[in-house]
Design a protein around this motif. Structure first.
Motif, PDB file in Angstrom:
ATOM      1  N   GLU A 295       0.806  -1.228   0.000  1.00  0.00           N
ATOM      2  CA  GLU A 295       0.000   0.000   0.000  1.00  0.00           C
ATOM      3  C   GLU A 295       0.837   1.275   0.000  1.00  0.00           C
ATOM      4  OE1 GLU A 295      -0.302  -2.610   2.074  1.00  0.00           O
ATOM      5  OE2 GLU A 295      -0.807  -1.964   4.119  1.00  0.00           O
ATOM      6  N   ASP A 296       2.163   1.137   0.131  1.00  0.00           N
ATOM      7  CA  ASP A 296       3.056   2.289  -0.005  1.00  0.00           C
ATOM      8  C   ASP A 296       3.359   2.595  -1.466  1.00  0.00           C
ATOM      9  OD1 ASP A 296       4.830   1.054   2.843  1.00  0.00           O
ATOM     10  OD2 ASP A 296       3.425   2.743   2.803  1.00  0.00           O
ATOM     11  N   THR A 297       2.924   1.737  -2.369  1.00  0.00           N
ATOM     12  CA  THR A 297       3.160   1.947  -3.794  1.00  0.00           C
ATOM     13  C   THR A 297       2.501   3.241  -4.263  1.00  0.00           C
ATOM     14  OG1 THR A 297       3.356  -0.416  -4.269  1.00  0.00           O
ATOM     15  CG2 THR A 297       2.734   1.027  -6.100  1.00  0.00           C
ATOM     16  N   ALA A 298       3.306   4.125  -4.865  1.00  0.00           N
ATOM     17  CA  ALA A 298       2.811   5.426  -5.305  1.00  0.00           C
ATOM     18  C   ALA A 298       3.951   6.175  -5.992  1.00  0.00           C
ATOM     19  CB  ALA A 298       2.310   6.246  -4.120  1.00  0.00           C
ATOM     20  N   VAL A 299       3.598   7.294  -6.613  1.00  0.00           N
ATOM     21  CA  VAL A 299       4.604   8.265  -7.032  1.00  0.00           C
ATOM     22  C   VAL A 299       4.827   9.192  -5.835  1.00  0.00           C
ATOM     23  CG1 VAL A 299       5.188  10.129  -8.615  1.00  0.00           C
ATOM     24  CG2 VAL A 299       3.905   8.136  -9.443  1.00  0.00           C
ATOM     25  N   TYR A 300       6.092   9.338  -5.455  1.00  0.00           N
ATOM     26  CA  TYR A 300       6.452  10.167  -4.317  1.00  0.00           C
ATOM     27  C   TYR A 300       6.995  11.506  -4.814  1.00  0.00           C
ATOM     28  CZ  TYR A 300       5.715   6.395  -1.008  1.00  0.00           C
ATOM     29  OH  TYR A 300       5.131   5.417  -0.226  1.00  0.00           O
TER      30      TYR A 300
ATOM     31  N   GLN B  18       8.815   7.047  -8.808  1.00  0.00           N
ATOM     32  CA  GLN B  18       7.908   5.914  -8.593  1.00  0.00           C
ATOM     33  C   GLN B  18       8.486   4.947  -7.569  1.00  0.00           C
ATOM     34  OE1 GLN B  18       4.760   5.116 -10.117  1.00  0.00           O
ATOM     35  NE2 GLN B  18       4.765   3.528  -8.533  1.00  0.00           N
ATOM     36  N   VAL B  19       7.653   4.566  -6.613  1.00  0.00           N
ATOM     37  CA  VAL B  19       7.990   3.514  -5.658  1.00  0.00           C
ATOM     38  C   VAL B  19       6.952   2.405  -5.819  1.00  0.00           C
ATOM     39  CG1 VAL B  19       8.123   2.879  -3.230  1.00  0.00           C
ATOM     40  CG2 VAL B  19       9.105   5.050  -4.017  1.00  0.00           C
ATOM     41  N   THR B  20       7.428   1.188  -6.082  1.00  0.00           N
ATOM     42  CA  THR B  20       6.536   0.050  -6.243  1.00  0.00           C
ATOM     43  C   THR B  20       6.951  -1.046  -5.266  1.00  0.00           C
ATOM     44  OG1 THR B  20       6.237   0.545  -8.596  1.00  0.00           O
ATOM     45  CG2 THR B  20       5.593  -1.652  -7.837  1.00  0.00           C
ATOM     46  N   VAL B  21       6.010  -1.485  -4.427  1.00  0.00           N
ATOM     47  CA  VAL B  21       6.272  -2.508  -3.430  1.00  0.00           C
ATOM     48  C   VAL B  21       5.475  -3.751  -3.804  1.00  0.00           C
ATOM     49  CG1 VAL B  21       6.287  -3.105  -0.996  1.00  0.00           C
ATOM     50  CG2 VAL B  21       6.582  -0.711  -1.703  1.00  0.00           C
ATOM     51  N   SER B  22       6.164  -4.835  -4.089  1.00  0.00           N
ATOM     52  CA  SER B  22       5.506  -6.067  -4.486  1.00  0.00           C
ATOM     53  C   SER B  22       5.232  -6.937  -3.266  1.00  0.00           C
ATOM     54  CB  SER B  22       6.362  -6.826  -5.487  1.00  0.00           C
ATOM     55  OG  SER B  22       7.585  -7.197  -4.901  1.00  0.00           O
ATOM     56  N   SER B  23       4.151  -7.693  -3.333  1.00  0.00           N
ATOM     57  CA  SER B  23       3.769  -8.541  -2.198  1.00  0.00           C
ATOM     58  C   SER B  23       4.391  -9.913  -2.311  1.00  0.00           C
ATOM     59  CB  SER B  23       2.248  -8.663  -2.141  1.00  0.00           C
ATOM     60  OG  SER B  23       1.750  -9.163  -3.352  1.00  0.00           O
TER      61      SER B  23
END
Length: 123
Positions: A89-94, A118-123
């Protein structure tokens, strides 16, 4: 005039860490407030954390408190966001943002913005 450039985004697995940087050109004098916001697809821009350039007072959104740390290096005119224990849920453009004298948790209150990373956090 202040220009802001973010870097450090990328793809990371859940539980991992990333450090974002925001390099400021022009001059950041005392009484500036710098902040990080983020925006996920289909959602509004959301406050993450802010720091006062002089004094270093910090404030965090509840969703990141205890996991993220905002800091700045006055000599390098650079602000950082250390992000630990990342979640999908931290995935977003910062985005980093700056404003003279005041800066709350609402994005319209900031006059200067970077282009985003861009920050993308995979599960």
């Amino acid at each position: 005039q202040v220009q802001l450039v973010e870097s450090g985004g990328g793809l990371v697995q859940a539980g991992g860490s990333l450090r974002l940087s925001c390099a400021a050109s022009g001059r950041i004098f005392s009484n500036y407030v710098l902040a990080w916001f983020r925006q996920a697809p289909g959602k509004e821009r959301e406050f993450v954390a802010r720091i006062r350039w002089t004094g270093g007072n910090t404030y965090y959104a509840d969703s990141v408190k205890g996991r993220f740390t905002i800091s700045r290096d006055n000599g390098k005119n650079t602000m950082y966001l250390q992000m630990n224990s990342l979640k999908p849920e931290d995935t977003a453009v910062y985005y980093c943002a700056a404003n003279y004298l005041s800066g709350g948790s609402n994005w319209p209150g900031y006059n200067y913005w970077g282009q985003g990373t861009q920050v993308t956090v995979s599960s």
